[in-house]
Design an enzyme around this catalytic site. Structure first.
Site, mmCIF file in Angstrom:
data_model
loop_
_atom_site.group_PDB
_atom_site.id
_atom_site.type_symbol
_atom_site.label_atom_id
_atom_site.label_comp_id
_atom_site.label_asym_id
_atom_site.label_seq_id
_atom_site.Cartn_x
_atom_site.Cartn_y
_atom_site.Cartn_z
ATOM 1 N N HIS A 80 43.544 19.711 58.120
ATOM 2 C CA HIS A 80 43.892 20.993 58.742
ATOM 3 C C HIS A 80 45.400 21.132 58.914
ATOM 4 O O HIS A 80 45.931 22.249 58.899
ATOM 5 C CB HIS A 80 43.198 21.118 60.098
ATOM 6 C CG HIS A 80 43.305 22.486 60.700
ATOM 7 N ND1 HIS A 80 42.647 23.579 60.187
ATOM 8 C CD2 HIS A 80 44.014 22.938 61.764
ATOM 9 C CE1 HIS A 80 42.944 24.656 60.914
ATOM 10 N NE2 HIS A 80 43.769 24.286 61.874
ATOM 11 N N TYR A 111 49.539 29.465 66.194
ATOM 12 C CA TYR A 111 49.235 28.539 65.111
ATOM 13 C C TYR A 111 50.501 28.044 64.427
ATOM 14 O O TYR A 111 50.604 26.889 64.029
ATOM 15 C CB TYR A 111 48.345 29.258 64.105
ATOM 16 C CG TYR A 111 47.675 28.370 63.084
ATOM 17 C CD1 TYR A 111 46.449 27.775 63.366
ATOM 18 C CD2 TYR A 111 48.245 28.143 61.841
ATOM 19 C CE1 TYR A 111 45.809 26.988 62.430
ATOM 20 C CE2 TYR A 111 47.614 27.358 60.900
ATOM 21 C CZ TYR A 111 46.390 26.781 61.201
ATOM 22 O OH TYR A 111 45.765 26.000 60.268
ATOM 23 N N HIS A 119 43.414 35.267 60.011
ATOM 24 C CA HIS A 119 43.291 35.356 61.460
ATOM 25 C C HIS A 119 42.983 36.795 61.866
ATOM 26 O O HIS A 119 43.584 37.738 61.349
ATOM 27 C CB HIS A 119 44.592 34.926 62.145
ATOM 28 C CG HIS A 119 44.835 33.446 62.093
ATOM 29 N ND1 HIS A 119 46.082 32.892 62.245
ATOM 30 C CD2 HIS A 119 43.985 32.404 61.910
ATOM 31 C CE1 HIS A 119 45.991 31.585 62.161
ATOM 32 N NE2 HIS A 119 44.727 31.257 61.949
ATOM 33 N N LYS A 175 36.095 32.968 58.607
ATOM 34 C CA LYS A 175 35.356 33.061 59.853
ATOM 35 C C LYS A 175 34.946 34.506 60.138
ATOM 36 O O LYS A 175 35.685 35.442 59.871
ATOM 37 C CB LYS A 175 36.217 32.541 61.018
ATOM 38 C CG LYS A 175 36.428 31.036 60.996
ATOM 39 C CD LYS A 175 37.190 30.591 62.232
ATOM 40 C CE LYS A 175 37.343 29.071 62.271
ATOM 41 N NZ LYS A 175 38.084 28.625 63.482
ATOM 42 N N ARG A 192 46.954 23.024 56.097
ATOM 43 C CA ARG A 192 46.850 24.484 56.239
ATOM 44 C C ARG A 192 47.918 24.988 57.204
ATOM 45 O O ARG A 192 48.561 26.017 56.953
ATOM 46 C CB ARG A 192 45.447 24.849 56.728
ATOM 47 C CG ARG A 192 45.260 26.301 57.172
ATOM 48 C CD ARG A 192 43.785 26.535 57.475
ATOM 49 N NE ARG A 192 43.568 27.590 58.457
ATOM 50 C CZ ARG A 192 43.451 28.885 58.148
ATOM 51 N NH1 ARG A 192 43.563 29.277 56.907
ATOM 52 N NH2 ARG A 192 43.210 29.769 59.102
ATOM 53 N N ARG A 209 41.102 26.903 54.773
ATOM 54 C CA ARG A 209 40.400 25.941 55.619
ATOM 55 C C ARG A 209 39.647 24.991 54.695
ATOM 56 O O ARG A 209 39.262 25.357 53.588
ATOM 57 C CB ARG A 209 39.415 26.649 56.546
ATOM 58 C CG ARG A 209 40.053 27.649 57.507
ATOM 59 C CD ARG A 209 38.996 28.343 58.341
ATOM 60 N NE ARG A 209 39.582 29.259 59.318
ATOM 61 C CZ ARG A 209 39.803 30.550 59.105
ATOM 62 N NH1 ARG A 209 39.468 31.083 57.928
ATOM 63 N NH2 ARG A 209 40.339 31.315 60.034
#
Length: 314
Positions: free
Chosen positions: A260, A295, A286, A192, A263, A169
């Protein structure tokens, strides 16, 4: 004594403020929620509780939520739509509200099944669009030519090479410090929700960063940003987004060609080369395989083809 928290025309009752704070603590501690998610949840619940206060003419309390009905939930949804909230944002907001109601129902002994049965609006989840390998290469080449200052051009190229070559990211790339250099065979990335993952570093990515540091007026130092702005501070995401915007305009690429998207391109190009979803999930960081499937734009037909090719009885 806890002071009432202002939420619109009415104040949030102290007992409700305490309950909301406790729920957010539980979400952060036990559900591995990121700071961004906790902030969003807090906004969602404050909007909901402010609505209830105006709807019923008095601040909501943990006890008063026992009387919550499906009509209240529908009225809240209607009010949010009238304010211009889109279907996707409303669905997320209602999901946060339901999570809170389930928690407080268990804590207070309320039967909130009627309120919890309200359905969220349907929406079409937009998929990120990857660049083709040629488009990604052309983009990096264009970025390398996109600034008159050599070290700045090399910096932007290095960042974008990490996005495409390592699947980082943009926030993860820009959070790297001098301690992380020189890169080993893999980088330990905290993504995250505080989840850590190990990402292999391709020689081309390592070289791109080395080229940038050779030209950069600042030496990499412990505790200092690896990627710096022109004044020496940590590089802001908007600078990379601006460089990408210039590159895509020069190449005639669509607005979806964002940092993005690089990615996303990392993931789809790995998948096209035969990479499996579980591995790509780990590389992207993820929490859920379903997120990786969406995704990468994987459809059921592709999954069945992989299954038939791999299963011993296929």
């Amino acid at each position: 004594m806890t002071r009432p928290l202002a939420v619109g025309p009415l104040a949030l009752a102290p007992a409700m403020a305490d309950a909301l704070a406790r729920w957010l603590e539980v979400e952060a501690a036990t559900r591995d929620r990121s700071d961004h998610t906790i902030t969003a949840y807090r906004g969602d619940l404050l909007a909901f509780l402010a609505f209830l206060g105006g709807h019923h003419g008095q601040p909501a309390t943990p006890k008063s939520l026992a009387d919550l009905r499906q009509t209240d939930m529908r009225a809240f949804a209607a009010a949010e739509r009238a304010r211009g909230l889109g279907a996707r944002s409303l669905a997320r907001r209602q999901s946060a509200v339901r999570s809170f109601l389930r928690w407080i129902g268990d804590r207070e002994g309320h039967d909130l099944s009627a309120a919890l049965s309200t359905r969220s609006p349907k929406y079409t989840r937009s998929l990120p669009r990857p660049l083709t390998p040629d488009q990604a290469r052309d983009t990096l080449d264009m970025v390398a030519l996109g600034h008159d200052t050599p070290w700045v051009a090399a910096r932007d190229t290095a960042v974008m090479t990490l996005l495409w070559g390592c699947g980082l990211r943009i926030s993860e790339a820009l959070s790297l410090n001098g301690d992380d250099w020189p890169f080993r065979d893999s980088l330990t990335i905290t993504g995250k929700g505080g989840r850590q993952r190990h990402v292999p570093v391709l020689p081309v990515a390592r070289q791109a960063v080395a080229d940038y540091l050779r030209l950069c007026p600042w030496e990499p130092a412990p505790g200092q940003p690896l990627f710096r702005g022109v004044r020496g501070g940590r590089l802001a995401p908007g600078i990379i987004e601006g460089a990408m915007q210039k590159a895509r305009a020069a190449l005639g690429l669509p607005p979806t060609a964002t940092p993005h998207a690089l990615r996303h391109s990392f993931a789809t190009h790995l998948l096209a080369a035969g990479g499996d979803l579980r591995t790509i999930q780990e590389l992207l960081g993820h929490a859920s395989l379903s997120t990786t499937q969406v995704y990468t734009g994987v459809d059921d037909a592709h999954l069945m083809a992989v299954y038939r090719a791999a299963h011993p009885r296929g």
